[in-house]
Scaffold this active site. Structure first.
Site: not given
Length: 595
Positions: A470, A513
């Site tokens: 992440d 993301e």
């Protein structure tokens, strides 16, 4: 200075133009010359410009830009700058025609829209306003004139109830100030007003919340109209008691219709699944078609299919089908060419076989002639014929050999072309499994590879690790530099992962993301080292964002697959480790296998 000598006047005019810093245009020369000669101003007035000015001043000029343009035209006429009049007139004409096409100029319309949006009204909730505004924008966003009209009508409908309430409040205030002695009737009137308001709200809900959903159900429309009529006729509690059974009956019919629609959708979905499964079984060798069918089946199998899923799949399929169509056409042409080359090859072989058979017959005939003759001259003739036939056969064999070699080369080239086209076709089919932005695998591609790697790990007994990555502070980066820069960061990260990681590792975008990396034949310790090495590589380089040098980092959690787990179980454990890495300060990798 005033003089009546034309030469002196002209000289003085040029001097005045220089002193006033005016261009020596005919209009400026004429104006200054007239001043020096003492010609009255009225004689030099541009009648056409005055008429145009009066015409535009007579038009309603609500727009500020139109008022400014009229002021500029007036000032140009006063200063006798006639060269500016045509351009200013054209600007006014453009503004006037533009404003006449719009129901309301955009500036005041947006002000009214903001005012109506902020205005609280019990009959119009904010969610209803949002839904209505979204419908208008989606329906008329590409036609500015219609959008202006629809927004104007929408704002007007929002403001009317509020205006009516304001009038009622003002009337009620005045009544309270002037009739303070009759308090009881005022309260009775307010109760009646409140009852009417709730009736209006209920009717408004029925009309705008339910009626648009009955467009395709004419059998319910009459029942709906009867329900609204019964609502409008309510004047006592007895009417209310009679109204509710009718309303309940309508809602029950509506619910039954909704259940029928749900069953219809489910039946059509199941029917589509069966058709797709049948087509896939009949075309197992057609990998690109099987890939498309698999994508459709996964979409149909989802419990909550959204229109965004369908649009996304439609866009991907259109792109893949377009590429596959071009490649399929080239493949068909190459296949036809190969078939024609093979036919030619067989024809050549047949001709060679026929020629060889003829040659054998001629040899046998020459052999018989040699055995039966005793004449030397005849033997010489037979020998000449034999040599001639042999030379012809050698020539034919040489030509056929060259043609066969050329045909073989063409066949080989066609086979190579077909192989390349088939590979390109498979690559185009694989695009449906890729994320359109980054080029990594999407969720569908991840699921396929995950299933395959789990099966391989079961057979081989080798470890399989999973990393969930992440990007740190991604929201702040988007807010500061914009979503395009955020997209570039994600593409930059995927490119670095493809360069830095092993060819057997599988990178997939999990959402937003977040990325999932499958690490086959890799234990937990080695997996952590691989991800940490990727973190070090990422921090060695700067990412340029609007001339700012940024260091992009990520937090990661790593988990190892255990026998009996499915893909979601491993990802969930890796996600927990990643979350702990975020809490521990970011830009680090933690294991899900340790407490």
């Amino acid at each position: 200075m005033t003089t009546h000598n034309p030469i002196d006047t002209a000289r003085e005019t040029l001097k005045q133009l220089t002193q006033r810093k005016l261009l020596p245009t005919p209009d400026n020369f004429e104006r200054v010359y007239s001043e020096i000669m003492g010609i009255p101003v009225d004689a030099r007035t541009n009648k056409l410009a005055d008429l145009l000015l009066r015409a535009y001043e007579s038009l309603p000029a609500e727009d500020a830009s139109a008022k400014i343009a009229i002021a500029k035209l007036r000032r140009a006429i006063d200063d006798e700058k006639w060269e500016l009049v045509p351009q200013l007139t054209l600007e006014l004409a453009d503004l006037n025609s533009r404003n006449r096409q719009l129901t309301q100029n955009w500036g005041s319309l947006l002000q009214d829209l903001m005012k109506a949006w902020e205005l609280r009204n019990p009959a119009l909730s904010q969610s209803y306003k949002q839904a209505a505004l979204e419908r208008v924008l989606l329906s008329f966003g590409n036609t500015p004139d219609e959008l202006n009209e629809k927004l104007h009508n929408l704002v007007k409908s929002w403001l009317q109830p509020a205006a009516g309430q304001d009038e009622e409040q003002e009337t009620g205030t005045a009544r309270n100030n002037t009739e303070t002695t009759v308090a009881t009737p005022v309260h009775e009137t307010n109760d009646g007003d409140r009852s009417q308001v709730w009736k209006d709200i209920f009717d408004y809900t029925l009309k705008f919340g339910i009626e648009p959903r009955l467009v395709h159900y004419p059998e319910l429309s009459q029942h709906f109209s009867d329900t609204r009529t019964a609502l409008a006729s309510i004047s006592s509690s007895h009417d209310i008691d009679n109204f509710f059974p009718q309303l309940r009956g309508f809602l029950i019919r509506l619910e039954l219709q909704a259940q029928d629609d749900e069953r219809l959708v489910t039946g059509l979905s199941n029917l589509m699944q069966l058709m797709l499964q049948n087509v896939a079984e009949l075309n197992q060798s057609d990998s690109y078609l099987v890939g498309q069918i698999s994508g459709l089946q996964q979409i149909l199998a989802q419990p909550n299919i959204s229109i965004q899923h369908i649009y996304q799949l439609e866009a991907s399929l259109k792109e893949v089908i377009h590429k596959q169509g071009k490649l399929k056409h080239s493949l068909d042409e190459a296949t036809s060419s190969l078939r024609a080359l093979l036919d030619t090859f067989l024809d050549k072989l047949s001709l060679m076989s026929n020629s060889t058979g003829d040659f054998q017959q001629r040899l046998h005939s020459h052999s018989e002639n040699i055995r039966s003759t005793r004449d030397v001259n005849q033997l010489n003739s037979i020998l000449q014929s034999l040599l001639s036939d042999t030379a012809d056969m050698q020539t034919n064999l040489s030509e056929s050999h060259g043609e066969l070699l050329a045909a073989r080369n063409e066949v080989h080239s066609a086979q190579q072309r077909i192989s390349e086209l088939e590979q390109a076709l498979e690559a185009a089919s694989a695009k449906i499994k890729e994320d359109q932005l980054t080029g990594a695998y999407n969720r569908r591609g991840l699921e396929e590879h995950f299933e395959r790697e789990i099966s391989r790990a079961k057979r081989s007994g080798q470890p399989l690790s999973v990393a969930l990555i992440d990007v740190d502070n991604f929201k702040q980066l988007n807010d500061r530099y914009g979503h395009l820069t955020g997209d570039d960061v994600l593409k930059y990260l995927v490119e670095l992962m493809h360069r830095s990681m092993r060819s057997s590792d599988i990178v997939a975008r999990f959402g937003g993301e977040e990325f999932v990396v499958l690490l086959p034949d890799t234990g937990i310790s080695e997996a952590i080292e691989l991800v940490q090495r990727l973190q070090r590589e990422l921090t060695k380089n700067f990412f340029l964002a609007n001339q700012d040098r940024l260091v992009v980092t990520f937090s990661a959690g790593v988990a190892q697959w255990h026998l009996g787990e499915c893909d979601t179980d491993v990802i969930e454990r890796a996600d927990g480790a990643m979350y702990r890495a975020k809490l521990a300060g970011k830009n680090r990798t933690l294991s899900a296998e340790t407490p």
